[in-house]
Scaffold this motif. Structure first.
Motif, PDB file in Angstrom:
ATOM      1  N   LEU A 172      -4.962   6.687  -0.273  1.00 16.57           N
ATOM      2  CA  LEU A 172      -4.798   5.693  -1.332  1.00 16.57           C
ATOM      3  C   LEU A 172      -6.088   5.513  -2.128  1.00 16.57           C
ATOM      4  CD1 LEU A 172      -2.996   3.580  -2.695  1.00 16.57           C
ATOM      5  CD2 LEU A 172      -3.690   1.962  -0.917  1.00 16.57           C
TER       6      LEU A 172
ATOM      7  N   LEU B 211       0.890   4.004  -2.947  1.00 14.38           N
ATOM      8  CA  LEU B 211       0.608   5.404  -2.626  1.00 14.38           C
ATOM      9  C   LEU B 211       1.692   6.325  -3.182  1.00 14.38           C
ATOM     10  CD1 LEU B 211      -1.252   7.407  -1.162  1.00 14.38           C
ATOM     11  CD2 LEU B 211       0.084   6.974   0.910  1.00 14.38           C
TER      12      LEU B 211
ATOM     13  N   ASP C  92       0.831  -1.209   0.000  1.00 16.20           N
ATOM     14  CA  ASP C  92       0.000   0.000   0.000  1.00 16.20           C
ATOM     15  C   ASP C  92       0.864   1.256   0.000  1.00 16.20           C
ATOM     16  OD1 ASP C  92      -2.275  -1.558  -0.018  1.00 16.20           O
ATOM     17  OD2 ASP C  92      -2.844  -1.126   2.058  1.00 16.20           O
TER      18      ASP C  92
END
Length: 127
Positions: free
Chosen positions: A72, A59, A55
């Motif tokens: 995100l 991002l 993640d």
């Protein structure tokens, strides 16, 4: 929390029990459902293990692509909007690499033994 076992370890233990003990000792629908449940738990274990790093990497790629900050989810919505509007496409620097990296991260959780995934990793010089 820093206690052991971790959530991923607990999920892995339950998945192994279902796959290695319950499924072989049962038949029909119960055996099938035990294997399905084990596979779902293994997928969640992989998600817990990889999501924070994946993640964060996603991002950062989105921030670079879109030239702005945000959550995100919100940046993914913005990326989709820009692609749909024709504002960016595969000729946009970084987009193709971002899409590949995101897809490979999802496959690592969902289908890590899938032949196409393994071939894509090998093509990118990854094990």
């Amino acid at each position: 929390m820093q206690d052991r076992p971790t959530p991923a370890e607990l999920i892995g233990a339950v998945a192994a029990f279902l796959k290695n003990v319950v499924a072989p000792e049962t038949q029909g629908a119960l055996s099938f459902n035990a294997r399905v449940a084990a596979n779902a738990l293994e997928m969640m274990k992989r998600e817990l293990e990889t999501a924070p790093a994946e993640d964060a990497a996603e991002l950062e790629r989105l921030r670079a692509l879109l030239g702005r900050d945000g959550a995100l989810f919100d940046l993914n919505v913005e990326l989709s909007r820009r692609i749909e509007a024709g504002e960016i496409d595969l000729s946009t620097p970084g987009l193709k690499d971002h899409l590949w990296a995101t897809t490979l991260a999802k496959l690592a959780v969902d289908q890590p033994t899938y032949g196409g995934y393994r071939a894509a990793l090998a093509g990118r010089g990854q094990p």
